[in-house]
Every structure is written in structure tokens, then in C-alpha cells.
Design an enzyme around this catalytic site. Structure first.
Site, PDB file in Angstrom:
ATOM      1  N   TYR A 201      22.985   3.791   7.375  1.00 37.49           N
ATOM      2  CA  TYR A 201      24.135   3.175   8.022  1.00 37.49           C
ATOM      3  C   TYR A 201      24.286   1.732   7.547  1.00 37.49           C
ATOM      4  O   TYR A 201      23.299   1.020   7.363  1.00 37.49           O
ATOM      5  CB  TYR A 201      23.950   3.253   9.533  1.00 37.49           C
ATOM      6  CG  TYR A 201      24.935   2.456  10.336  1.00 37.49           C
ATOM      7  CD1 TYR A 201      26.312   2.617  10.162  1.00 37.49           C
ATOM      8  CD2 TYR A 201      24.501   1.538  11.284  1.00 37.49           C
ATOM      9  CE1 TYR A 201      27.224   1.879  10.903  1.00 37.49           C
ATOM     10  CE2 TYR A 201      25.408   0.807  12.038  1.00 37.49           C
ATOM     11  CZ  TYR A 201      26.764   0.982  11.830  1.00 37.49           C
ATOM     12  OH  TYR A 201      27.658   0.247  12.564  1.00 37.49           O
TER      13      TYR A 201
ATOM     14  N   LYS B  11      26.751   7.937  20.242  1.00 33.71           N
ATOM     15  CA  LYS B  11      27.284   9.109  19.560  1.00 33.71           C
ATOM     16  C   LYS B  11      27.106  10.380  20.398  1.00 33.71           C
ATOM     17  O   LYS B  11      27.639  10.477  21.479  1.00 33.71           O
ATOM     18  CB  LYS B  11      26.619   9.227  18.182  1.00 33.71           C
ATOM     19  CG  LYS B  11      26.566   7.920  17.381  1.00 33.71           C
ATOM     20  CD  LYS B  11      27.920   7.275  17.176  1.00 33.71           C
ATOM     21  CE  LYS B  11      27.931   6.168  16.134  1.00 33.71           C
ATOM     22  NZ  LYS B  11      27.185   4.958  16.458  1.00 33.71           N
TER      23      LYS B  11
END
Length: 414
Positions: free
Chosen positions: A117, A214
Site C-alpha cells: 500500500y 475495509k
């Protein structure tokens, strides 16, 4: 049955999502766990306060140091990840930084995967070197990559799998064995899978982190993170970086995640099923040159389904044939997919990693990590999958129409 103390057989993860962490009889008969929305806790007397601060008596002091709502979430996540304890953090990046900075110091060396990420990459590549921590980025495709990066001062290895955004899958067995052999702390970001699809602890991983924003929450209304590990490591994390830097989760966010976790199993099943259908559609489309999804036999990570992963997840990446401008036009043409970063929500999302989530990389670093300018990442939500495919189709048709208009204009100009 007391779900937290059943010594005979561990309940199914679907059951743990709903029941793990609850304190029987502690909530005055309420079915749903209450929200302890308080900053501080009252002591019966000065002696009790002193005893709690000294660690001589259990109990809550101040929500930055612990709260019944966040504690329920921590116990639940530890059970789901098959580990001893967990720490709830304010953001996913607070989980990453907490897991790393609690154990690294000046002079240490960390091995990290090239493709991670964007903000995790920025922390490792831009911030850690300022504090005298050396970082080596590798592909992690084979054991030789690990061996060549190993140094006498190596202390930790960090990666995520599947990798964001090209969904490359790392071999957790190889990863865990290497770290155990060389007495290194192993850290895996398990966000893309959730504990229902992948349990890194099964492969000897020391620390597992999640962006709880998430799949764990699943409703797009929370920013949070989770660190899961041994009781000893979690205590270190809580008493150092989380206590002193302060990136702890609010009880309200913990309460929302607890609510989201109740439906995690049914949501993940739908995400996986729909993502598989979408990936198969994309792989057959003439405007798509490559699809990144472990559920496809053509993907490198397909070999790990059943061995390491119970499913392929809800994120799909693909390369659109054409220019960057056409890629932007394709994204802009979406009507059902929302143009937004993040993943794991009920809504389907679409984004361009090179200019959005992975913009902290230089173009050269992105190329080395396998992140092209043409890569598009979608998070497949809970809508009807036929509607999602119809939305993709109309966007592809729009690109074809643009090309047709361009050709017609060129012919007319002649």
C-alpha cells in the site's frame, strides 16, 4: 456454552464473528454489546486508582489505555486470527506504524516487499530512514530474494498478501519459515483477505495487521486498524507506541466494527462470488489486456487457493488497453461504481492506483513493483453482479464510441 472458554473445540469462525469477546452477564441482559462512550473511568477511591496505574489491579483507567468496547473487539479479532491478543488502533496506518515502531530502533534493518500500500511504502521508504532504520525492498518471489536481502542487523520482515494493487500472492509458508529460521519478527497485512479467508498464524507469522476500515467494518463509515499477535507483543505495542504516540481506536468506531463483523462471513462469500464473475467477464473483454485476480487460473496466486487462502477476495485489478486518457475516461464513465479509494464496502468502488493510492511511489518505483500506469483497481461490492457487469459494459462501450468518433473525425478532416 461460554465461547471464550470452550476448551474442547474452537467454534467456527462464522460463530466467532458474532459471539467472541462478549462478557457473559456483563451487559445487564442486553443482546447487543453496549457502547462505552467515555473518555475516563471513575475509581472507587484513591488507592484503587493508584493500584490500577501500577498494574496491581485490573480495570479501566482512561480510554486511550483501554475501554470495554474496544476490548471486546480486540478479543474477537484475536480469536478470529487464532492468536493470543490484539490492539485496536485509530487507523490502518496506526496499525502498521504501531507494529513496526514498537520493535524497531536506530541501527535495525527491515526487509519489505516492493509492492505494498502506498502509505505503508511511504512510511518505510521516507520515514524510517530518518530514524536510522534501514529498509531493503525485494520482490519476495523466492527464497533467494530473502537470503540476498538478509543482513546481520535484520530484525523484521514486512509484507501484505495478496499485494495491493496487483493481487500478487506471497507464499506465507516460505515467508514464515524464513523468519523463524533467522529469528526475525514477521509482519503480514491481512486486510485484503480478512481472517475468514486467510490466517497467517497458521504459517507461523508473528504479527498480523488489518485496516479495519475495509472488510472488518464493511460499511464505509469507519477509519480504524487492528494489530494481532502474542500477548507479550501486544502488551509491548500498547505500553509503548500506542500509549505514547496515541493512535488508539475510539469506542464508537470499535462498536461500529463489532456490528459489521456480525455479517462478515456472509459479506465475504458475496464479495468473492461476485468478484469471480466480474474477473471472468473482464478476462474475456477485448479492451482488457490482463486481469489480476487469484480466482482465475491464469493468475499467479491461483495455486494458493485452498492451500493458503479459502477464497480470492473481492478486489480485482485489470489493465485497460489504450492511453492514460482513455483509462480516465473509462473510470469517469462508471455509473454504479463509485470513484473512490478503499475497499470492502457494500458499494463497489473503482480507482487508479498510480495516481491515487500508490502515488507516493515514483514512476520508477511503481514500475519495479509491477504497478503500471494503466492498472485499474476495483472493489466489488454487494450489488447484484449483473448490474455491476452492465455498468462495466457501458463504460467499455463508451471507450469504443470515443475511438469510433476519433476515427470518423480524422477521416472527415482529410
Amino acid at each position: 456454552m461460554n465461547i471464550n472458554n470452550n476448551k474442547n473445540k474452537a467454534p467456527h469462525p462464522d460463530t466467532l464473528c458474532i459471539h467472541a469477546g462478549k462478557e457473559k452477564g456483563a451487559y445487564h441482559g442486553a443482546l447487543t454489546s453496549p457502547l462505552f462512550q467515555t473518555s475516563t473511568f471513575v475509581f472507587e477511591n484513591a488507592a484503587q486508582g493508584a493500584a490500577r496505574f501500577a498494574g496491581e489491579e485490573p480495570g479501566y483507567i482512561y480510554t486511550r489505555l483501554g475501554n470495554p468496547t474496544t476490548r471486546e473487539l480486540e478479543v474477537k479479532m484475536a480469536a478470529l486470527e487464532k492468536m493470543e491478543d490484539a490492539a485496536a488502533t485509530a487507523t490502518g496506518m496506526a496499525a502498521v506504524s504501531g507494529a513496526l515502531l514498537s520493535f524497531l530502533e536506530a541501527g535495525d534493518h527491515i526487509i519489505a516487499c516492493k509492492a505494498i500500500y502506498g502509505c505503508s511504502f511511504a512510511l518505510l521508504n521516507h520515514q524510517l530512514p530518518k530514524w536510522g532504520i534501514e529498509v531493503t525492498f525485494i520482490d519476495m518471489d523466492n527464497i533467494e530474494e530473502f537470503n540476498q536481502a538478509l543482513k546481520p542487523n535484520t530484525k523484521m520482515v514486512f509484507a501484505e498478501t495478496p499485494i495491493n494493487p496487483n493481487l500478487r500472492v506471497l507464499d506465507l509458508e516460505m515467508f514464515g519459515n524464513f523468519c523463524q529460521k533467522h529469528n526475525l519478527i514477521s509482519v503480514i497485512d491481512n486486510t485484503f483477505m480478512s481472517p475468514l479467508l486467510q490466517c497467517p498464524a497458521d504459517f507461523g507469522i508473528d504479527i498480523v495487521i488489518h485496516s479495519a476500515t475495509k472488510y472488518l467494518n464493511g460499511h464505509g463509515d469507519v477509519i480504524a486498524g487492528i494489530i494481532v499477535s502474542s500477548a507479550e507483543k501486544i502488551e509491548t505495542i500498547k505500553l509503548t507506541i500506542l500509549k505514547d504516540v496515541g493512535g488508539t481506536m475510539s469506542p464508537h468506531d470499535a462498536w461500529l466494527i463489532l456490528r459489521g463483523l456480525k455479517t462478515l462471513s456472509v459479506r465475504m462469500a458475496r464479495h468473492c462470488e461476485s468478484a469471480q464473475t466480474v474477473a471472468e467477464y473482464l478476462e474475456m473483454h477485448p479492451l482488457v489486456s490482463k486481469v489480476y485476480y487469484p480466482g482465475l487460473p491464469s493468475h499467479q496466486g491461483h495455486q494458493f487457493i485452498g492451500k493458503q487462502m479459502k477464497g480470492a477476495g473481492g478486489v480485482v485489478g485489470f489493465e485497460l488497453e489504450g492511453s492514460v486518457e482513455e483509462g480516465q475516461a473509462f473510470i469517469d464513465a462508471m455509473q454504479l461504481f463509485s470513484i473512490a479509494v478503499s475497499l470492502g464496502d457494500a458499494e463497489s468502488l473503482i480507482q487508479h492506483p498510480a495516481s491515487m493510492t500508490h502515488s507516493p511511489y515514483t514512476p520508477e518505483e511503481r514500475l519495479s513493483a509491477g504497478i503500471s500506469d494503466g492498472l485499474i483497481r476495483i472493489s466489488v461490492g454487494l450489488e447484484n453482479v449483473n448490474d455491476l457487469i452492465a455498468d462495466l459494459k457501458q463504460a467499455f462501450d463508451y471507450i469504443l464510441a470515443l475511438r469510433s468518433d476519433s476515427v470518423s473525425t480524422a477521416v472527415s478532416w482529410r
